[in-house]
Write an enzyme that holds these catalytic residues in place. Sequence first.
Site, short mmCIF file in Angstrom:
data_model
loop_
_atom_site.label_atom_id
_atom_site.label_comp_id
_atom_site.label_asym_id
_atom_site.label_seq_id
_atom_site.Cartn_x
_atom_site.Cartn_y
_atom_site.Cartn_z
N ARG A 115 0.33 -0.45 -6.97
CA ARG A 115 1.31 -1.13 -5.78
C ARG A 115 2.03 -2.25 -6.41
NH1 ARG A 115 0.10 2.90 -4.86
NH2 ARG A 115 -0.65 4.02 -3.26
N SER A 150 0.36 0.93 5.39
CA SER A 150 -1.02 0.38 5.16
C SER A 150 -0.64 -1.38 4.85
CB SER A 150 -1.32 0.52 3.60
OG SER A 150 -1.49 1.90 3.55
N GLU A 206 -0.22 -6.04 1.64
CA GLU A 206 0.61 -5.24 0.94
C GLU A 206 2.17 -5.66 1.23
OE1 GLU A 206 0.17 -0.54 0.30
OE2 GLU A 206 2.15 -0.77 1.35
C1 LIG Z 1 3.95 4.65 8.13
C2 LIG Z 1 4.25 4.15 6.85
C3 LIG Z 1 3.56 4.74 5.70
C4 LIG Z 1 3.68 4.27 4.52
N1 LIG Z 1 2.81 4.85 3.37
C5 LIG Z 1 2.93 4.42 2.35
C6 LIG Z 1 2.19 5.18 1.29
O1 LIG Z 1 1.81 6.31 1.52
N2 LIG Z 1 2.36 4.66 -0.15
C7 LIG Z 1 3.01 3.42 -0.28
O2 LIG Z 1 3.07 3.37 -1.52
N3 LIG Z 1 4.00 2.93 0.63
C8 LIG Z 1 3.75 3.42 1.83
N4 LIG Z 1 4.57 2.62 2.71
C9 LIG Z 1 5.38 1.51 2.50
C10 LIG Z 1 6.80 1.82 2.44
O3 LIG Z 1 7.29 2.93 2.97
C11 LIG Z 1 7.17 1.81 0.86
O4 LIG Z 1 6.82 0.65 0.40
C12 LIG Z 1 8.70 2.12 0.69
O5 LIG Z 1 8.88 2.10 -0.67
C13 LIG Z 1 9.68 0.92 1.30
O6 LIG Z 1 10.87 1.12 1.36
P1 LIG Z 1 12.01 0.61 2.05
O7 LIG Z 1 13.16 0.92 1.80
O8 LIG Z 1 11.51 0.48 3.54
O9 LIG Z 1 12.04 -0.86 1.59
P2 LIG Z 1 11.98 -2.16 2.30
O10 LIG Z 1 10.83 -2.62 3.25
O11 LIG Z 1 13.29 -2.62 2.95
O12 LIG Z 1 11.54 -3.28 0.96
C14 LIG Z 1 10.42 -3.56 0.60
C15 LIG Z 1 10.77 -4.64 -0.60
O13 LIG Z 1 11.43 -3.87 -1.79
C16 LIG Z 1 12.72 -4.92 -1.85
N5 LIG Z 1 13.89 -3.94 -2.13
C17 LIG Z 1 14.05 -2.93 -1.36
N6 LIG Z 1 15.01 -2.34 -1.59
C18 LIG Z 1 15.48 -2.78 -2.99
C19 LIG Z 1 16.18 -2.42 -4.02
N7 LIG Z 1 16.99 -1.55 -3.89
N8 LIG Z 1 16.00 -3.16 -5.08
C20 LIG Z 1 15.40 -4.30 -5.33
N9 LIG Z 1 14.32 -4.55 -4.36
C21 LIG Z 1 14.40 -3.97 -3.23
C22 LIG Z 1 12.78 -5.67 -0.63
O14 LIG Z 1 13.50 -6.72 -0.77
C23 LIG Z 1 11.35 -5.75 -0.26
O15 LIG Z 1 10.85 -6.81 -0.96
C24 LIG Z 1 4.30 3.26 4.28
C25 LIG Z 1 4.98 2.48 5.40
C26 LIG Z 1 4.92 3.10 6.64
C27 LIG Z 1 5.71 2.27 7.80
#
Ligand SMILES: Cc1cc2nc3c(=O)[nH]c(=O)nc-3n(C[C@H](O)[C@H](O)[C@H](O)COP(=O)(O)OP(=O)(O)OC[C@H]3O[C@@H](n4cnc5c(N)ncnc54)[C@H](O)[C@@H]3O)c2cc1C
Length: 339
Positions: A165, A239, A335
């Site tokens: 992570r 998480s 996280e």
């Molecule tokens: C119900 C649920 C289940 C989940 N299950 C998992 C799981 O099983 N495993 C897991 O690892 N995660 C899980 N997650 C967490 C999440 O889905 C992941 O971390 C996902 O990759 C976040 O994507 P996002 O586009 O929403 O990122 P955001 O929440 O928009 O951003 C997350 C971080 O990344 C940065 N960021 C976003 N886009 C970029 C980019 N293009 N370039 C540089 N930085 C960037 C942002 O600034 C921020 O710091 C879960 C979340 C939820 C709500």
Amino acid sequence: MDIKTNIPLSTLTTMRLGGPARFFAEASTVEQLVNLYRNAKKLQQPVTIIGGGSNIIAHDEGFNGLIIRNGIKGFEVVADDGDTTTFKIGGGENWDNVVQRTVKQGLSGIETLSAIPGTTGAAPVQNIGAYGQEIADTFISLEAYDSENDTLVELDWQDCSFSYRHSIFRGSSQGRYAITSITLKLYKKNLKPPFYSGLQRYLDENNISEYTPQAIRTAIIAIRGDKLPDPQFVANSGSFFKNAIVETWQYTKLQEQYDDIPGFKMDDNHYKIPTGWLIEEAGLKGDVINGIKIHTGNALVLINESASSYADLANARDSIISAVRDKFQVVIEQEPLEI
Ligand SMILES: Cc1cc2nc3c(=O)[nH]c(=O)nc-3n(C[C@H](O)[C@H](O)[C@H](O)COP(=O)(O)OP(=O)(O)OC[C@H]3O[C@@H](n4cnc5c(N)ncnc54)[C@H](O)[C@@H]3O)c2cc1C
């Protein structure tokens, strides 16, 4: 390009908390993204890039700068050698759509990462992982805008320093790069057991013995659907805590006290303990603290039932961390990143 003002971060993040972003824009091309960064720099405005907001916790005071949402699309095959297919995928593509499309082509490598919310560009940030796969396993390289040097760069696997992570994007280089595309190499073969116990149980119960990418994806979607609240309807960020990594001596000591404590050997010196188990054993599952509920389906997940401020969430988080520390002498870590 349409630049909006005073957009509440609570509408851009799945935990649905946070005050206004002073400026907000969506970039659908690399050129737009670069121009947004350059203009913000001229105006001395800080910039944060987001995707689906599913792993961000926003503060009540909001963000005094520009939030860019990544809307850069693209999905192309860049190589195929008979055993593997390599794809270049736009950072703004929905991650689960990408998994679905590659699974449909019978490709393996990301099928257990099905149904993870968010964008493809965010996937390397915390090296998304689930049920035995991590994006680092199939990752080749990414393209990004380097806001420090005002240039487009390509970073390979080694540059990203992936670990559990974690990557440079939430470590030493947090805030520096905006990821515009990623390149993944996927395999034309089925996964082989052993699988995570929850997945194996589902496969056994449903008499599935051919582990095609589609069969595994269907299983994962069903398992996750039972355990995880859908952020479209229930405010949460998945998480809320990372699983705990402890030294082997500490795990052995905990086993003497709690003979059913689960643990996965990571290397000769470390074990990973499911934090959901620690929170549940600390007696917190189902509790509501300041409007934040510890999910009954999975104690690792915090649901925003009625919290109205960041402080509500932070107090709930700190109470959980203290309760786990007091009972197990293990310090668990949040996280999602914060803005
Ligand atoms: C119900 C649920 C289940 C989940 N299950 C998992 C799981 O099983 N495993 C897991 O690892 N995660 C899980 N997650 C967490 C999440 O889905 C992941 O971390 C996902 O990759 C976040 O994507 P996002 O586009 O929403 O990122 P955001 O929440 O928009 O951003 C997350 C971080 O990344 C940065 N960021 C976003 N886009 C970029 C980019 N293009 N370039 C540089 N930085 C960037 C942002 O600034 C921020 O710091 C879960 C979340 C939820 C709500």
